[in-house]
Design a protein around this motif. Structure first.
Motif, PDB file in Angstrom:
ATOM      1  N   LYS A  12      63.434  30.897  30.600  1.00 55.29           N
ATOM      2  CA  LYS A  12      62.203  30.551  29.907  1.00 55.29           C
ATOM      3  C   LYS A  12      61.408  29.587  30.782  1.00 55.29           C
ATOM      4  O   LYS A  12      61.964  28.741  31.480  1.00 55.29           O
ATOM      5  CB  LYS A  12      62.511  29.854  28.583  1.00 55.29           C
ATOM      6  CG  LYS A  12      63.177  30.726  27.550  1.00 55.29           C
ATOM      7  CD  LYS A  12      63.358  29.946  26.257  1.00 55.29           C
ATOM      8  CE  LYS A  12      64.023  30.777  25.195  1.00 55.29           C
ATOM      9  NZ  LYS A  12      64.217  30.008  23.961  1.00 55.29           N
ATOM     10  N   SER A  13      60.106  29.692  30.708  1.00 53.22           N
ATOM     11  CA  SER A  13      59.264  28.759  31.456  1.00 53.22           C
ATOM     12  C   SER A  13      59.314  27.399  30.767  1.00 53.22           C
ATOM     13  O   SER A  13      59.749  27.258  29.618  1.00 53.22           O
ATOM     14  CB  SER A  13      57.824  29.268  31.523  1.00 53.22           C
ATOM     15  OG  SER A  13      57.233  29.197  30.243  1.00 53.22           O
ATOM     16  N   LEU A  14      58.841  26.405  31.454  1.00 50.53           N
ATOM     17  CA  LEU A  14      58.843  25.055  30.901  1.00 50.53           C
ATOM     18  C   LEU A  14      57.984  24.989  29.646  1.00 50.53           C
ATOM     19  O   LEU A  14      58.357  24.354  28.662  1.00 50.53           O
ATOM     20  CB  LEU A  14      58.336  24.055  31.957  1.00 50.53           C
ATOM     21  CG  LEU A  14      58.251  22.600  31.503  1.00 50.53           C
ATOM     22  CD1 LEU A  14      59.633  22.081  31.138  1.00 50.53           C
ATOM     23  CD2 LEU A  14      57.631  21.733  32.577  1.00 50.53           C
ATOM     24  N   GLN A  15      56.867  25.697  29.681  1.00 49.54           N
ATOM     25  CA  GLN A  15      55.991  25.694  28.504  1.00 49.54           C
ATOM     26  C   GLN A  15      56.698  26.317  27.303  1.00 49.54           C
ATOM     27  O   GLN A  15      56.617  25.805  26.178  1.00 49.54           O
ATOM     28  CB  GLN A  15      54.704  26.458  28.810  1.00 49.54           C
ATOM     29  CG  GLN A  15      53.825  25.730  29.818  1.00 49.54           C
ATOM     30  CD  GLN A  15      52.631  26.566  30.243  1.00 49.54           C
ATOM     31  OE1 GLN A  15      52.562  27.763  29.949  1.00 49.54           O
ATOM     32  NE2 GLN A  15      51.711  25.923  30.941  1.00 49.54           N
ATOM     33  N   GLU A  16      57.408  27.403  27.526  1.00 51.87           N
ATOM     34  CA  GLU A  16      58.142  28.047  26.434  1.00 51.87           C
ATOM     35  C   GLU A  16      59.240  27.136  25.908  1.00 51.87           C
ATOM     36  O   GLU A  16      59.488  27.073  24.700  1.00 51.87           O
ATOM     37  CB  GLU A  16      58.744  29.371  26.913  1.00 51.87           C
ATOM     38  CG  GLU A  16      57.718  30.438  27.200  1.00 51.87           C
ATOM     39  CD  GLU A  16      58.325  31.679  27.830  1.00 51.87           C
ATOM     40  OE1 GLU A  16      59.535  31.640  28.198  1.00 51.87           O
ATOM     41  OE2 GLU A  16      57.609  32.680  27.974  1.00 51.87           O
ATOM     42  N   LYS A  33      46.918  25.940  30.020  1.00 50.81           N
ATOM     43  CA  LYS A  33      46.871  27.109  30.887  1.00 50.81           C
ATOM     44  C   LYS A  33      45.455  27.350  31.383  1.00 50.81           C
ATOM     45  O   LYS A  33      45.231  27.648  32.555  1.00 50.81           O
ATOM     46  CB  LYS A  33      47.395  28.356  30.154  1.00 50.81           C
ATOM     47  CG  LYS A  33      48.884  28.478  30.109  1.00 50.81           C
ATOM     48  CD  LYS A  33      49.288  29.786  29.459  1.00 50.81           C
ATOM     49  CE  LYS A  33      50.792  29.898  29.377  1.00 50.81           C
ATOM     50  NZ  LYS A  33      51.199  31.166  28.754  1.00 50.81           N
TER      51      LYS A  33
END
Length: 189
Positions: A12-16, A33
């Motif tokens: 998962k990305s950091l944002q997720e 974003k």
């Protein structure tokens, strides 16, 4: 997805991850974003905001100027220290080249060194030369040396702390209460 020995694992990305932890909401993620995308486009086109660039340039210039000034002051201190070492080496060389071999004598010549009375046993001729100002006493490391008076004058021009006794110096005192009294020639203290 990343493969590891047990199978595939989703990354998962950091944002997720932040969104999943409830630290940020979807609106904030979309806004970040968009701002990031706009900034990347401006940088690509070379149209980064003029304010950011000029402020950054001014800050960098100020930092460079401070560094230059600090370096200049440091170089001056190093140069001053090197000059002091050179003067000390000159004085040491002058003393070593011009010192007069002390003749072991039975006459004690008293003088002061750093508010302490010291004595040096010398011959009668050396005592006469010291009293007349033809010789001087200088300190070299922890020893005392006899040198000719002209050399002592040259040393005292560079650093007076080396010369302990130089009777040829003229030190006039305006209101000397003892000026009228004669000093006997054979007085030794």
């Amino acid at each position: 997805m990343i493969w590891f020995s047990g199978g595939y694992m989703a990354v998962k990305s950091l944002q997720e991850q932040l969104l999943g932890a409830g630290l940020v909401d979807k609106k904030k993620v979309k806004k970040l974003k968009a701002e990031t995308l706009q900034h990347k486009q401006k940088v690509k086109k070379g149209k980064a905001s003029a304010d950011d660039g000029s402020e950054r340039q001014a800050e960098l210039k100020r930092q460079r100027d401070e560094k230059i000034e600090k370096d200049r002051i440091l170089n001056l201190e190093r140069q001053k220290l090197a000059e002091q070492k050179a003067v000390q080496a000159q004085i040491r060389q002058m003393i070593e080249q011009n010192r007069i071999r002390k003749e072991d004598g039975d006459i004690a010549y008293h003088f002061t060194d750093d508010k302490k009375v010291k004595k040096l046993y010398i011959s009668q001729s050396m005592h006469n030369d010291l009293s007349a100002g033809r010789l001087a006493i200088v300190k070299l490391f922890d020893s005392y040396e006899l040198i000719p008076e002209p050399v002592a004058v040259k040393i005292s021009e560079r650093d007076e702390s080396y010369v302990l006794v130089c009777n040829n110096r003229v030190e006039s005192v305006e209101d000397d209460p003892y000026a009228d009294f004669q000093i006997p020639d054979d007085l030794m203290w």
